[in-house]
Design a protein around this motif. Sequence first.
Motif, PDB file in Angstrom:
ATOM      1  N   SER A 288      -4.078  -0.061   7.253  1.00  0.00           N
ATOM      2  CA  SER A 288      -2.984  -0.963   7.631  1.00  0.00           C
ATOM      3  C   SER A 288      -2.335  -0.516   8.938  1.00  0.00           C
ATOM      4  CB  SER A 288      -1.932  -1.015   6.521  1.00  0.00           C
ATOM      5  OG  SER A 288      -2.424  -1.702   5.400  1.00  0.00           O
ATOM      6  N   MET A 289      -2.160   0.796   9.109  1.00  0.00           N
ATOM      7  CA  MET A 289      -1.592   1.301  10.359  1.00  0.00           C
ATOM      8  C   MET A 289      -2.515   0.966  11.532  1.00  0.00           C
ATOM      9  SD  MET A 289      -0.236   4.999   8.975  1.00  0.00           S
ATOM     10  CE  MET A 289       0.268   5.610  10.565  1.00  0.00           C
ATOM     11  N   ASN A 290      -3.814   1.088  11.304  1.00  0.00           N
ATOM     12  CA  ASN A 290      -4.783   0.725  12.339  1.00  0.00           C
ATOM     13  C   ASN A 290      -4.643  -0.751  12.715  1.00  0.00           C
ATOM     14  OD1 ASN A 290      -7.485   1.226  13.818  1.00  0.00           O
ATOM     15  ND2 ASN A 290      -7.968  -0.490  12.495  1.00  0.00           N
ATOM     16  N   ASN A 291      -4.501  -1.614  11.712  1.00  0.00           N
ATOM     17  CA  ASN A 291      -4.391  -3.050  11.968  1.00  0.00           C
ATOM     18  C   ASN A 291      -3.058  -3.412  12.618  1.00  0.00           C
ATOM     19  OD1 ASN A 291      -6.911  -3.282  10.883  1.00  0.00           O
ATOM     20  ND2 ASN A 291      -6.237  -4.089   8.916  1.00  0.00           N
TER      21      ASN A 291
ATOM     22  N   PHE B 226       0.833  -1.207   0.000  1.00  0.00           N
ATOM     23  CA  PHE B 226       0.000   0.000   0.000  1.00  0.00           C
ATOM     24  C   PHE B 226       0.867   1.257   0.000  1.00  0.00           C
ATOM     25  CE2 PHE B 226      -3.646  -2.494   2.066  1.00  0.00           C
ATOM     26  CZ  PHE B 226      -4.328  -2.592   0.866  1.00  0.00           C
ATOM     27  N   THR B 227       1.989   1.203   0.720  1.00  0.00           N
ATOM     28  CA  THR B 227       2.910   2.344   0.737  1.00  0.00           C
ATOM     29  C   THR B 227       3.509   2.558  -0.646  1.00  0.00           C
ATOM     30  OG1 THR B 227       3.433   1.909   3.064  1.00  0.00           O
ATOM     31  CG2 THR B 227       4.969   3.300   1.840  1.00  0.00           C
ATOM     32  N   GLN B 228       3.883   1.456  -1.295  1.00  0.00           N
ATOM     33  CA  GLN B 228       4.433   1.518  -2.655  1.00  0.00           C
ATOM     34  C   GLN B 228       3.410   2.113  -3.625  1.00  0.00           C
ATOM     35  OE1 GLN B 228       5.983  -2.277  -4.052  1.00  0.00           O
ATOM     36  NE2 GLN B 228       5.721  -1.690  -6.185  1.00  0.00           N
ATOM     37  N   LEU B 229       2.129   1.755  -3.435  1.00  0.00           N
ATOM     38  CA  LEU B 229       1.058   2.237  -4.304  1.00  0.00           C
ATOM     39  C   LEU B 229       0.586   3.643  -3.926  1.00  0.00           C
ATOM     40  CD1 LEU B 229      -1.040  -1.057  -4.413  1.00  0.00           C
ATOM     41  CD2 LEU B 229       0.235  -0.083  -6.325  1.00  0.00           C
ATOM     42  N   GLN B 230       1.074   4.145  -2.778  1.00  0.00           N
ATOM     43  CA  GLN B 230       0.690   5.464  -2.261  1.00  0.00           C
ATOM     44  C   GLN B 230      -0.826   5.595  -2.086  1.00  0.00           C
ATOM     45  OE1 GLN B 230       2.564   8.372  -4.846  1.00  0.00           O
ATOM     46  NE2 GLN B 230       4.531   8.128  -3.841  1.00  0.00           N
ATOM     47  N   ASP B 231      -1.438   4.497  -1.617  1.00  0.00           N
ATOM     48  CA  ASP B 231      -2.879   4.474  -1.356  1.00  0.00           C
ATOM     49  C   ASP B 231      -3.103   4.906   0.090  1.00  0.00           C
ATOM     50  OD1 ASP B 231      -5.554   3.820  -0.827  1.00  0.00           O
ATOM     51  OD2 ASP B 231      -5.541   2.180  -2.285  1.00  0.00           O
ATOM     52  N   LYS B 232      -3.354   6.212   0.295  1.00  0.00           N
ATOM     53  CA  LYS B 232      -3.413   6.775   1.640  1.00  0.00           C
ATOM     54  C   LYS B 232      -4.518   6.151   2.486  1.00  0.00           C
ATOM     55  CE  LYS B 232      -0.018   9.681   1.189  1.00  0.00           C
ATOM     56  NZ  LYS B 232      -0.199  11.137   1.068  1.00  0.00           N
TER      57      LYS B 232
ATOM     58  N   GLU C 254      -6.127  13.662   5.214  1.00  0.00           N
ATOM     59  CA  GLU C 254      -6.674  13.299   3.906  1.00  0.00           C
ATOM     60  C   GLU C 254      -8.175  13.545   3.806  1.00  0.00           C
ATOM     61  OE1 GLU C 254      -4.812  12.288   1.278  1.00  0.00           O
ATOM     62  OE2 GLU C 254      -3.095  12.725   2.594  1.00  0.00           O
ATOM     63  N   GLY C 255      -8.766  14.101   4.860  1.00  0.00           N
ATOM     64  CA  GLY C 255     -10.199  14.404   4.837  1.00  0.00           C
ATOM     65  C   GLY C 255     -11.088  13.180   4.929  1.00  0.00           C
ATOM     66  N   MET C 256     -10.575  12.117   5.535  1.00  0.00           N
ATOM     67  CA  MET C 256     -11.341  10.878   5.677  1.00  0.00           C
ATOM     68  C   MET C 256     -12.007  10.821   7.045  1.00  0.00           C
ATOM     69  SD  MET C 256      -8.900   7.975   3.957  1.00  0.00           S
ATOM     70  CE  MET C 256      -7.397   8.428   4.820  1.00  0.00           C
ATOM     71  N   LYS C 257     -13.271  10.373   7.072  1.00  0.00           N
ATOM     72  CA  LYS C 257     -13.991  10.192   8.332  1.00  0.00           C
ATOM     73  C   LYS C 257     -13.822   8.732   8.753  1.00  0.00           C
ATOM     74  CE  LYS C 257     -17.269  13.760   6.962  1.00  0.00           C
ATOM     75  NZ  LYS C 257     -18.658  14.032   6.513  1.00  0.00           N
ATOM     76  N   PHE C 258     -12.778   8.472   9.505  1.00  0.00           N
ATOM     77  CA  PHE C 258     -12.377   7.108   9.831  1.00  0.00           C
ATOM     78  C   PHE C 258     -12.383   6.936  11.347  1.00  0.00           C
ATOM     79  CE2 PHE C 258      -8.826   3.795   9.794  1.00  0.00           C
ATOM     80  CZ  PHE C 258      -9.684   2.774   9.419  1.00  0.00           C
TER      81      PHE C 258
ATOM     82  N   SER D 244      -2.832   6.565  16.690  1.00  0.00           N
ATOM     83  CA  SER D 244      -2.788   8.031  16.610  1.00  0.00           C
ATOM     84  C   SER D 244      -2.326   8.490  15.239  1.00  0.00           C
ATOM     85  CB  SER D 244      -1.858   8.594  17.696  1.00  0.00           C
ATOM     86  OG  SER D 244      -2.342   8.292  18.979  1.00  0.00           O
ATOM     87  N   GLU D 245      -1.304   7.829  14.699  1.00  0.00           N
ATOM     88  CA  GLU D 245      -0.802   8.175  13.364  1.00  0.00           C
ATOM     89  C   GLU D 245      -1.863   7.894  12.304  1.00  0.00           C
ATOM     90  OE1 GLU D 245       2.869   6.125  12.751  1.00  0.00           O
ATOM     91  OE2 GLU D 245       3.883   7.117  14.435  1.00  0.00           O
ATOM     92  N   ALA D 246      -2.575   6.786  12.458  1.00  0.00           N
ATOM     93  CA  ALA D 246      -3.633   6.449  11.504  1.00  0.00           C
ATOM     94  C   ALA D 246      -4.727   7.507  11.520  1.00  0.00           C
ATOM     95  CB  ALA D 246      -4.217   5.072  11.841  1.00  0.00           C
ATOM     96  N   TYR D 247      -5.120   7.934  12.718  1.00  0.00           N
ATOM     97  CA  TYR D 247      -6.184   8.938  12.818  1.00  0.00           C
ATOM     98  C   TYR D 247      -5.721  10.282  12.260  1.00  0.00           C
ATOM     99  CZ  TYR D 247      -9.744  12.018  14.727  1.00  0.00           C
ATOM    100  OH  TYR D 247     -10.733  12.950  14.851  1.00  0.00           O
ATOM    101  N   GLN D 248      -4.488  10.675  12.571  1.00  0.00           N
ATOM    102  CA  GLN D 248      -3.963  11.954  12.079  1.00  0.00           C
ATOM    103  C   GLN D 248      -3.884  11.965  10.555  1.00  0.00           C
ATOM    104  OE1 GLN D 248      -0.225  12.469  14.135  1.00  0.00           O
ATOM    105  NE2 GLN D 248      -1.219  12.601  16.136  1.00  0.00           N
ATOM    106  N   LEU D 249      -3.414  10.847   9.963  1.00  0.00           N
ATOM    107  CA  LEU D 249      -3.340  10.769   8.498  1.00  0.00           C
ATOM    108  C   LEU D 249      -4.733  10.821   7.886  1.00  0.00           C
ATOM    109  CD1 LEU D 249      -1.689  10.454   5.940  1.00  0.00           C
ATOM    110  CD2 LEU D 249      -1.672   7.970   6.301  1.00  0.00           C
ATOM    111  N   SER D 250      -5.702  10.156   8.513  1.00  0.00           N
ATOM    112  CA  SER D 250      -7.070  10.183   7.987  1.00  0.00           C
ATOM    113  C   SER D 250      -7.634  11.615   8.031  1.00  0.00           C
ATOM    114  CB  SER D 250      -7.974   9.234   8.788  1.00  0.00           C
ATOM    115  OG  SER D 250      -8.201   9.714  10.099  1.00  0.00           O
ATOM    116  N   GLN D 251      -7.297  12.352   9.095  1.00  0.00           N
ATOM    117  CA  GLN D 251      -7.738  13.747   9.200  1.00  0.00           C
ATOM    118  C   GLN D 251      -7.105  14.604   8.102  1.00  0.00           C
ATOM    119  OE1 GLN D 251     -10.471  13.577  11.216  1.00  0.00           O
ATOM    120  NE2 GLN D 251      -9.793  15.346  12.409  1.00  0.00           N
TER     121      GLN D 251
END
Length: 381
Positions: free
Chosen positions: A160-163, A148-154, A191-195, A182-189
């Motif tokens: 994956s970070m959550n898991n 996923f990192t290679q594909l840059q699929d945010k 990227e404008g994702m409601k996760f 915490s990193e997963a939530y910050q990245l989702s914020q």
Amino acid sequence: MRKILVISLFTLSFGILSAQSPIDSLKDVAMSVEGEQKVKALNELFRAYQEADPVTALGYTREALNLATEIGDKKGMAASYNNLGVSYRQQGAIDKALEYYINSLKIYEELDNKEGIATLKNNIANIYSIKKDFGLAVSYLEQSYALFTQLQDKKKIVGSMNNLGNLNSDLQLFEKAMRYYSEAYQLSQQEGMKFADPLTNLGNIYFKQGNYQRAVEFYNKALDIEKENNNKLGMLSILTNIGATYTKAQMPKPALEYLKEAEKLAEELQAFSYLPNILRSHADILYQQGKSKEAYETILKYDSLREKIYGEESTKKIAQMELVLTFAEKERELQLLQKEGKIQTLELRNTRLFIVMIILGGLMLIGGFNLYFMSNKKKLL
């Protein structure tokens, strides 16, 4: 109950969606296109219904698999197998889910589809984590995260970070787990994702540590997001968690309110794998209230239900649902054949005539054999 990312495939943009609701527009697309596009639309309908109506979702992905198999659409088959795995996992039939995931992974590896491979390795890792096989879980999840990192699929990097946080939590490495969440939530914020999942899982760690006030705070934040997303399965998980938290905090009144709401939603969604946890909390409340007999009876119900859900009953239940869907599909096929007219009628007549000829030929052979046998018998006498 912790939250994991289970990924369904085929998020589409058909370019013809109108002012209708997204689901109605997808249904129109599924009715108007053929071949691989229809497979994609059906699998996207699975994704649309997955969290709000799992049974309807299962019907769409079954239809997608049948069509993909018929036309040789391997990518569509792989996506459908993955989605079936998601359905089985939601019902607690994890071995059957793993079987579907592996079938899907094999096809994606044949196609060298990196997104598909990464997705399935993520989902397989979740199953091994549930089965407490952490060595395989870590291996699959690290491979998935790297892809996923290679594909840059945010979006999927966040999942994956959550898991990875879940795995570290299972291994009692709570500080590391909280960093991942915490990193997963910050990245989702960013990227404008409601996760909501990282917030739910942060609440889970505070729950394990006995900090019930902080746990409820994170659960409520996550619940607000799931309500906004209309993610009923997510809401169910969090309601169950809040009920369990108030139970542990020996606050029976709010605990029962959340548990009753969770039980009602579990019945509505047919998400029966959530019911044992709800029953267990009910038993704890009864014990706290000095109702030992009722608590014991509830524990017996908990044990029985858990055995049914995580044993053969879950697989049987889905098999029954699939059987109903299969009959519906066969009925549609019959109606289609009837509409096609004289060619099919002629073919059917020819088939029947051929069968009759085979039967008559068989009877003649049997008759000849009997005559020969009787003749030889008379000679022997």
